[in-house]
Design a protein around this motif. Structure first.
Motif, PDB file in Angstrom:
ATOM      1  N   VAL A 113       0.834  -1.199   0.000  1.00 35.81           N
ATOM      2  CA  VAL A 113       0.000   0.000   0.000  1.00 35.81           C
ATOM      3  C   VAL A 113       0.870   1.251   0.000  1.00 35.81           C
ATOM      4  CG1 VAL A 113      -1.646   1.343   1.360  1.00 35.81           C
ATOM      5  CG2 VAL A 113      -1.978  -1.114   1.062  1.00 35.81           C
ATOM      6  N   LEU A 114       1.909   1.263   0.827  1.00 32.20           N
ATOM      7  CA  LEU A 114       2.812   2.410   0.856  1.00 32.20           C
ATOM      8  C   LEU A 114       3.472   2.620  -0.505  1.00 32.20           C
ATOM      9  CD1 LEU A 114       4.522   1.960   4.339  1.00 32.20           C
ATOM     10  CD2 LEU A 114       2.890   3.726   3.673  1.00 32.20           C
ATOM     11  N   GLU A 115       3.841   1.518  -1.148  1.00 35.96           N
ATOM     12  CA  GLU A 115       4.470   1.627  -2.464  1.00 35.96           C
ATOM     13  C   GLU A 115       3.487   2.174  -3.491  1.00 35.96           C
ATOM     14  OE1 GLU A 115       7.510   1.690  -5.061  1.00 35.96           O
ATOM     15  OE2 GLU A 115       7.593   1.281  -2.910  1.00 35.96           O
ATOM     16  N   LEU A 116       2.227   1.763  -3.393  1.00 32.01           N
ATOM     17  CA  LEU A 116       1.208   2.289  -4.303  1.00 32.01           C
ATOM     18  C   LEU A 116       1.059   3.796  -4.128  1.00 32.01           C
ATOM     19  CD1 LEU A 116      -1.595  -0.421  -4.017  1.00 32.01           C
ATOM     20  CD2 LEU A 116      -0.274   0.122  -6.054  1.00 32.01           C
ATOM     21  N   LEU A 117       1.091   4.257  -2.880  1.00 41.52           N
ATOM     22  CA  LEU A 117       0.975   5.689  -2.627  1.00 41.52           C
ATOM     23  C   LEU A 117       2.188   6.439  -3.173  1.00 41.52           C
ATOM     24  CD1 LEU A 117      -0.448   5.712   1.015  1.00 41.52           C
ATOM     25  CD2 LEU A 117      -1.649   6.307  -1.083  1.00 41.52           C
ATOM     26  N   ARG A 118       3.372   5.846  -3.027  1.00 38.06           N
ATOM     27  CA  ARG A 118       4.576   6.496  -3.539  1.00 38.06           C
ATOM     28  C   ARG A 118       4.561   6.587  -5.062  1.00 38.06           C
ATOM     29  NH1 ARG A 118       7.336   2.734  -0.066  1.00 38.06           N
ATOM     30  NH2 ARG A 118       7.811   3.659   1.973  1.00 38.06           N
ATOM     31  N   GLN A 119       4.026   5.555  -5.715  1.00 40.09           N
ATOM     32  CA  GLN A 119       4.047   5.499  -7.171  1.00 40.09           C
ATOM     33  C   GLN A 119       2.923   6.309  -7.804  1.00 40.09           C
ATOM     34  OE1 GLN A 119       3.960   1.367  -8.186  1.00 40.09           O
ATOM     35  NE2 GLN A 119       6.055   0.979  -7.513  1.00 40.09           N
ATOM     36  N   ALA A 120       1.929   6.674  -6.986  1.00 40.44           N
ATOM     37  CA  ALA A 120       0.798   7.419  -7.540  1.00 40.44           C
ATOM     38  C   ALA A 120       1.284   8.720  -8.157  1.00 40.44           C
ATOM     39  CB  ALA A 120      -0.226   7.708  -6.440  1.00 40.44           C
ATOM     40  N   ALA A 121       0.736   9.039  -9.302  1.00 40.18           N
ATOM     41  CA  ALA A 121       1.131  10.280  -9.976  1.00 40.18           C
ATOM     42  C   ALA A 121       0.812  11.464  -9.087  1.00 40.18           C
ATOM     43  CB  ALA A 121       0.383  10.401 -11.295  1.00 40.18           C
ATOM     44  N   PRO A 122       1.761  12.377  -8.905  1.00 44.10           N
ATOM     45  CA  PRO A 122       1.480  13.534  -8.055  1.00 44.10           C
ATOM     46  C   PRO A 122       0.334  14.371  -8.604  1.00 44.10           C
ATOM     47  CG  PRO A 122       3.633  13.736  -9.144  1.00 44.10           C
ATOM     48  CD  PRO A 122       3.081  12.399  -9.511  1.00 44.10           C
ATOM     49  N   GLU A 168      -9.426   4.220   2.584  1.00 48.39           N
ATOM     50  CA  GLU A 168      -9.593   5.032   1.378  1.00 48.39           C
ATOM     51  C   GLU A 168      -9.587   6.526   1.723  1.00 48.39           C
ATOM     52  OE1 GLU A 168     -12.471   5.239  -2.597  1.00 48.39           O
ATOM     53  OE2 GLU A 168     -13.118   4.132  -0.826  1.00 48.39           O
ATOM     54  N   ALA A 169     -10.162   6.895   2.865  1.00 52.05           N
ATOM     55  CA  ALA A 169     -10.162   8.296   3.288  1.00 52.05           C
ATOM     56  C   ALA A 169      -8.739   8.790   3.516  1.00 52.05           C
ATOM     57  CB  ALA A 169     -10.990   8.458   4.566  1.00 52.05           C
ATOM     58  N   VAL A 170      -7.927   7.959   4.182  1.00 51.79           N
ATOM     59  CA  VAL A 170      -6.530   8.330   4.431  1.00 51.79           C
ATOM     60  C   VAL A 170      -5.773   8.464   3.115  1.00 51.79           C
ATOM     61  CG1 VAL A 170      -4.343   7.499   5.376  1.00 51.79           C
ATOM     62  CG2 VAL A 170      -6.435   7.344   6.741  1.00 51.79           C
ATOM     63  N   SER A 171      -5.952   7.489   2.234  1.00 52.62           N
ATOM     64  CA  SER A 171      -5.261   7.526   0.942  1.00 52.62           C
ATOM     65  C   SER A 171      -5.629   8.784   0.159  1.00 52.62           C
ATOM     66  CB  SER A 171      -5.616   6.280   0.132  1.00 52.62           C
ATOM     67  OG  SER A 171      -5.033   6.336  -1.158  1.00 52.62           O
TER      68      SER A 171
END
Length: 214
Positions: free
Chosen positions: A135-144, A202-205
Motif C-alpha cells: 500500500v505504501l508503495e502504491l501511494l509512492r508510485q501514484a502520480a502527483p 480510502e479516506a486516508v489515501s
C-alpha cells in the motif's frame, strides 16, 4: 463481550481452519459461515449484522470485492476485512476502493489474526506487513496531483481525519478528543459522505494524495 464474526470463504479446508482459530479464543464468536457471497448478501439484506465480516476475494459468482462494495453501500458501518491469499497491489487497491477496512493474508498466524480482527472492530485498519508495504508503495508510485481544495469539514471532523492519517483506531481518537467511540463513528460516517469514500483506508489515501493532510 465477544466480538461477532462472519466468514465468507469458498474453501472448505480454510473454513475449518478459521473455525478452529476462532474457537481457541473467548474474544471472538463465529456467528455465520458462507461459501458464497450471495448468501451473505441475502442475510445482510434481511438485517443480519456482525462486528466484523471477513471476506475472501476469489469466490464463485459474486466476487469478494463486489460483495464488499454492495455491503458498504447498504451500511457504511459494517466493518469488512479481506482475508485472502492474494497480495498483488491491484487486488489490494480494488479491495480498499470497495470499502474494505483491512486486508489480511491467509498465512497470518492464528494469534495475529485474532488481534487483527479485534483491531478492525475498534476502528483500526489492519494489514499484514507485506500488504502494508504494498500500500505504501502504491501511494509512492501514484502520480502527483496538484493540491485540491478539501471539502468543508468541521474542526472536529478534521481532527478525526488527522487521527486516521496518523493510524489511530477509533478508540484512540475518542480518547484524544474526550468523546465516545459512537461519536467518532458518527464523524467518520460524515467524512465518508463528504470525501466520497467507503472506508477509513480510502479516506486516508485520498487525504494524502490530494495534499489535504501532510
Amino acid at each position: 463481550m465477544a466480538l461477532t464474526v462472519a466468514l465468507v470463504e469458498d474453501d472448505a479446508h480454510y473454513r475449518g481452519a478459521f473455525h478452529l482459530i476462532v474457537a481457541a479464543t473467548d474474544s471472538l464468536v463465529l456467528v455465520n459461515v458462507y461459501a458464497r457471497a450471495e448468501d451473505a448478501l441475502a442475510d445482510f439484506e434481511r438485517g443480519q449484522r456482525w462486528d466484523v465480516l471477513v471476506m475472501d476475494l476469489d469466490l464463485p459468482g459474486i466476487s469478494g470485492t463486489e460483495a464488499t462494495r454492495r455491503i458498504r453501500d447498504m451500511d457504511a458501518d459494517q466493518i469488512v476485512v479481506v482475508l485472502t491469499a492474494f497480495d498483488d497491489p491491484p487486488r489490494i487497491l480494488q479491495a480498499i476502493r470497495s470499502g474494505a477496512e483491512g486486508y489480511l493474508l491467509k498465512n497470518a498466524e492464528g494469534d495475529e489474526l485474532i488481534d487483527y480482527l479485534a483491531l478492525a472492530a475498534q476502528g483500526g485498519a489492519p494489514m499484514t506487513p507485506g500488504v502494508a508495504r504494498s500500500v505504501l508503495e502504491l501511494l509512492r508510485q501514484a502520480a502527483p496531483r496538484p493540491r485540491s481544495e478539501m471539502p468543508h469539514l468541521s474542526p472536529r471532523e478534521r481532527d478525526v481525519l488527522e487521527g486516521l492519517v496518523r493510524g489511530l483506531a477509533y478508540k484512540e481518537i475518542a480518547w484524544e478528543l474526550q468523546v465516545s467511540i459512537e461519536t467518532i463513528r458518527g464523524y467518520v460516517r460524515t467524512l465518508y459522505r463528504k470525501l466520497r469514500v467507503h472506508s477509513a483506508t480510502e479516506a486516508v489515501s485520498k487525504a494524502l494524495r490530494q495534499g489535504w493532510i501532510d
